[in-house]
Design a protein around this motif. Structure first.
Motif, PDB file in Angstrom:
ATOM      1  N   LEU A  65       9.773  42.338 -12.982  1.00 19.96           N
ATOM      2  CA  LEU A  65       9.341  42.659 -11.621  1.00 19.96           C
ATOM      3  C   LEU A  65       8.869  44.110 -11.525  1.00 19.96           C
ATOM      4  O   LEU A  65       7.889  44.405 -10.831  1.00 19.96           O
ATOM      5  CB  LEU A  65      10.457  42.368 -10.619  1.00 19.96           C
ATOM      6  CG  LEU A  65      10.785  40.876 -10.426  1.00 19.96           C
ATOM      7  CD1 LEU A  65      12.008  40.718  -9.527  1.00 19.96           C
ATOM      8  CD2 LEU A  65       9.588  40.122  -9.873  1.00 19.96           C
ATOM      9  N   LEU A  66       9.545  45.021 -12.227  1.00 14.99           N
ATOM     10  CA  LEU A  66       9.113  46.418 -12.248  1.00 14.99           C
ATOM     11  C   LEU A  66       7.737  46.562 -12.901  1.00 14.99           C
ATOM     12  O   LEU A  66       6.876  47.305 -12.407  1.00 14.99           O
ATOM     13  CB  LEU A  66      10.143  47.285 -12.968  1.00 14.99           C
ATOM     14  CG  LEU A  66      11.450  47.533 -12.228  1.00 14.99           C
ATOM     15  CD1 LEU A  66      12.456  48.244 -13.141  1.00 14.99           C
ATOM     16  CD2 LEU A  66      11.208  48.361 -10.975  1.00 14.99           C
ATOM     17  N   VAL A  67       7.535  45.862 -14.002  1.00 12.88           N
ATOM     18  CA  VAL A  67       6.239  45.916 -14.693  1.00 12.88           C
ATOM     19  C   VAL A  67       5.139  45.339 -13.794  1.00 12.88           C
ATOM     20  O   VAL A  67       4.049  45.912 -13.684  1.00 12.88           O
ATOM     21  CB  VAL A  67       6.306  45.171 -16.044  1.00 12.88           C
ATOM     22  CG1 VAL A  67       4.916  44.953 -16.627  1.00 12.88           C
ATOM     23  CG2 VAL A  67       7.173  45.941 -17.026  1.00 12.88           C
ATOM     24  N   VAL A 117      18.493  41.303 -16.167  1.00 13.57           N
ATOM     25  CA  VAL A 117      17.792  42.488 -16.678  1.00 13.57           C
ATOM     26  C   VAL A 117      16.344  42.123 -17.014  1.00 13.57           C
ATOM     27  O   VAL A 117      15.404  42.859 -16.681  1.00 13.57           O
ATOM     28  CB  VAL A 117      18.525  43.100 -17.895  1.00 13.57           C
ATOM     29  CG1 VAL A 117      17.721  44.237 -18.509  1.00 13.57           C
ATOM     30  CG2 VAL A 117      19.909  43.586 -17.494  1.00 13.57           C
ATOM     31  N   HIS A 118      16.157  40.986 -17.667  1.00 18.03           N
ATOM     32  CA  HIS A 118      14.823  40.482 -18.008  1.00 18.03           C
ATOM     33  C   HIS A 118      13.969  40.352 -16.742  1.00 18.03           C
ATOM     34  O   HIS A 118      12.830  40.830 -16.688  1.00 18.03           O
ATOM     35  CB  HIS A 118      14.981  39.130 -18.723  1.00 18.03           C
ATOM     36  CG  HIS A 118      13.718  38.384 -18.984  1.00 18.03           C
ATOM     37  ND1 HIS A 118      12.792  38.784 -19.913  1.00 18.03           N
ATOM     38  CD2 HIS A 118      13.232  37.235 -18.433  1.00 18.03           C
ATOM     39  CE1 HIS A 118      11.790  37.920 -19.932  1.00 18.03           C
ATOM     40  NE2 HIS A 118      12.032  36.978 -19.035  1.00 18.03           N
ATOM     41  N   ILE A 147       0.878  38.682 -20.243  1.00 17.48           N
ATOM     42  CA  ILE A 147       1.016  39.455 -21.477  1.00 17.48           C
ATOM     43  C   ILE A 147      -0.358  39.673 -22.109  1.00 17.48           C
ATOM     44  O   ILE A 147      -0.736  40.798 -22.450  1.00 17.48           O
ATOM     45  CB  ILE A 147       1.976  38.759 -22.471  1.00 17.48           C
ATOM     46  CG1 ILE A 147       3.402  38.779 -21.936  1.00 17.48           C
ATOM     47  CG2 ILE A 147       1.903  39.437 -23.843  1.00 17.48           C
ATOM     48  CD1 ILE A 147       4.367  37.896 -22.715  1.00 17.48           C
ATOM     49  N   GLY A 148      -1.116  38.616 -22.256  1.00 18.69           N
ATOM     50  CA  GLY A 148      -2.450  38.725 -22.859  1.00 18.69           C
ATOM     51  C   GLY A 148      -3.381  39.593 -22.036  1.00 18.69           C
ATOM     52  O   GLY A 148      -4.109  40.438 -22.579  1.00 18.69           O
ATOM     53  N   ALA A 149      -3.357  39.419 -20.720  1.00 14.45           N
ATOM     54  CA  ALA A 149      -4.247  40.196 -19.850  1.00 14.45           C
ATOM     55  C   ALA A 149      -3.894  41.676 -19.896  1.00 14.45           C
ATOM     56  O   ALA A 149      -4.787  42.533 -20.005  1.00 14.45           O
ATOM     57  CB  ALA A 149      -4.166  39.655 -18.412  1.00 14.45           C
ATOM     58  N   GLY A 195      10.305  41.242 -23.010  1.00 13.46           N
ATOM     59  CA  GLY A 195       9.999  40.098 -23.879  1.00 13.46           C
ATOM     60  C   GLY A 195      11.067  39.881 -24.936  1.00 13.46           C
ATOM     61  O   GLY A 195      11.427  38.746 -25.258  1.00 13.46           O
ATOM     62  N   PHE A 196      11.590  40.976 -25.472  1.00 17.84           N
ATOM     63  CA  PHE A 196      12.699  40.881 -26.414  1.00 17.84           C
ATOM     64  C   PHE A 196      13.884  40.172 -25.762  1.00 17.84           C
ATOM     65  O   PHE A 196      14.512  39.286 -26.363  1.00 17.84           O
ATOM     66  CB  PHE A 196      13.096  42.279 -26.905  1.00 17.84           C
ATOM     67  CG  PHE A 196      14.344  42.282 -27.737  1.00 17.84           C
ATOM     68  CD1 PHE A 196      14.292  41.972 -29.083  1.00 17.84           C
ATOM     69  CD2 PHE A 196      15.575  42.584 -27.169  1.00 17.84           C
ATOM     70  CE1 PHE A 196      15.448  41.955 -29.857  1.00 17.84           C
ATOM     71  CE2 PHE A 196      16.732  42.582 -27.931  1.00 17.84           C
ATOM     72  CZ  PHE A 196      16.667  42.263 -29.277  1.00 17.84           C
ATOM     73  N   LEU A 197      14.189  40.559 -24.517  1.00 20.16           N
ATOM     74  CA  LEU A 197      15.305  39.926 -23.806  1.00 20.16           C
ATOM     75  C   LEU A 197      15.006  38.451 -23.509  1.00 20.16           C
ATOM     76  O   LEU A 197      15.908  37.616 -23.570  1.00 20.16           O
ATOM     77  CB  LEU A 197      15.608  40.679 -22.508  1.00 20.16           C
ATOM     78  CG  LEU A 197      16.117  42.105 -22.686  1.00 20.16           C
ATOM     79  CD1 LEU A 197      16.261  42.794 -21.341  1.00 20.16           C
ATOM     80  CD2 LEU A 197      17.425  42.118 -23.464  1.00 20.16           C
ATOM     81  N   GLY A 198      13.756  38.137 -23.195  1.00 18.15           N
ATOM     82  CA  GLY A 198      13.378  36.735 -22.996  1.00 18.15           C
ATOM     83  C   GLY A 198      13.578  35.926 -24.268  1.00 18.15           C
ATOM     84  O   GLY A 198      14.057  34.792 -24.234  1.00 18.15           O
ATOM     85  N   GLY A 199      13.227  36.529 -25.405  1.00 16.79           N
ATOM     86  CA  GLY A 199      13.469  35.871 -26.686  1.00 16.79           C
ATOM     87  C   GLY A 199      14.952  35.677 -26.947  1.00 16.79           C
ATOM     88  O   GLY A 199      15.380  34.651 -27.472  1.00 16.79           O
ATOM     89  N   LYS A 200      15.749  36.654 -26.567  1.00 15.95           N
ATOM     90  CA  LYS A 200      17.206  36.538 -26.716  1.00 15.95           C
ATOM     91  C   LYS A 200      17.730  35.375 -25.875  1.00 15.95           C
ATOM     92  O   LYS A 200      18.594  34.612 -26.329  1.00 15.95           O
ATOM     93  CB  LYS A 200      17.869  37.848 -26.295  1.00 15.95           C
ATOM     94  CG  LYS A 200      19.361  37.889 -26.485  1.00 15.95           C
ATOM     95  CD  LYS A 200      19.915  39.268 -26.122  1.00 15.95           C
ATOM     96  CE  LYS A 200      21.394  39.342 -26.354  1.00 15.95           C
ATOM     97  NZ  LYS A 200      21.924  40.687 -26.035  1.00 15.95           N
ATOM     98  N   LEU A 201      17.207  35.223 -24.665  1.00 14.86           N
ATOM     99  CA  LEU A 201      17.632  34.112 -23.803  1.00 14.86           C
ATOM    100  C   LEU A 201      17.333  32.766 -24.451  1.00 14.86           C
ATOM    101  O   LEU A 201      18.172  31.863 -24.445  1.00 14.86           O
ATOM    102  CB  LEU A 201      16.944  34.203 -22.441  1.00 14.86           C
ATOM    103  CG  LEU A 201      17.435  35.307 -21.526  1.00 14.86           C
ATOM    104  CD1 LEU A 201      16.477  35.509 -20.371  1.00 14.86           C
ATOM    105  CD2 LEU A 201      18.836  34.980 -21.018  1.00 14.86           C
ATOM    106  N   ALA A 202      16.151  32.643 -25.018  1.00 17.72           N
ATOM    107  CA  ALA A 202      15.765  31.354 -25.609  1.00 17.72           C
ATOM    108  C   ALA A 202      16.386  31.132 -26.982  1.00 17.72           C
ATOM    109  O   ALA A 202      16.974  30.080 -27.236  1.00 17.72           O
ATOM    110  CB  ALA A 202      14.240  31.266 -25.699  1.00 17.72           C
TER     111      ALA A 202
END
Length: 182
Positions: free
Chosen positions: A103-105, A97-98, A34-36, A145-152
């Protein structure tokens, strides 16, 4: 059934590889790509503003490579977290989906790196196509990232259970000192 599924999603498949209970490695590792990639996009945009953009375009290319390597490491650990989520649940579907978006990105950035590497601009600004690909990739990364946040934060995947979390809110930090709920 739901309680068992929630408990399963909080426990690592392999604590040594995915991180111990309450301390998953995946959220730590995702900060690298993400940072890179975000910094690469900033450099790409800035390359159109400065008079000699070469000092921005070459580091941008290498930041993309660092991001791809970091994403592959994060994905490896993320797969282990995915295996902890029971199938046929909203959490599992969200995780699929996440994963697919990530993987697409990652593939888009691998293509972007090869595109830049095979046709380096000798100090010129980043081409419009490469810039658009980076911007779209960062946008999709934001959705993922939104979906990752939803998971957590919504589904509690790999997050400590409420009793364990309560230790942080009791005097002395132990459940033994906790008062029963009124």
């Amino acid at each position: 059934m739901a309680d068992e599924a929630q408990f399963q999603a909080k426990r690592p498949v392999s604590a040594w590889l995915a991180g111990p209970y309450g301390h998953p490695f995946h959220p730590i590792l995702v900060t690298v790509p993400i940072g890179a990639w975000v910094t690469s996009l900033v450099f790409d945009i800035a390359s159109h503003v400065v008079s000699r953009p070469g000092f921005l375009t070459q580091p941008s290319e290498w930041l993309i490579a660092v991001g791809v390597i970091g994403a592959l490491l994060a994905a490896t650990v993320g797969f282990l977290d995915l295996f902890a989520i029971p199938g046929r649940t909203p959490a599992f579907r969200t995780a699929l989906v996440h994963m697919t978006l990530n993987l697409l990105v990652t593939a888009a950035y691998a293509v972007n790196f090869l595109w830049r590497y095979s046709d380096y601009t000798d100090g010129g600004s980043v081409g419009a196509g490469r810039l658009v690909l980076s911007a779209l990739s960062v946008a999709v990364l934001g959705v993922s990232g939104f979906l990752g946040g939803k998971l957590a934060y919504r589904y509690g995947v790999r997050v400590a259970d409420e009793n364990t979390q309560a230790e942080g809110y009791t005097p002395g930090g132990s459940r033994r000192n906790a008062r029963p709920a009124a």
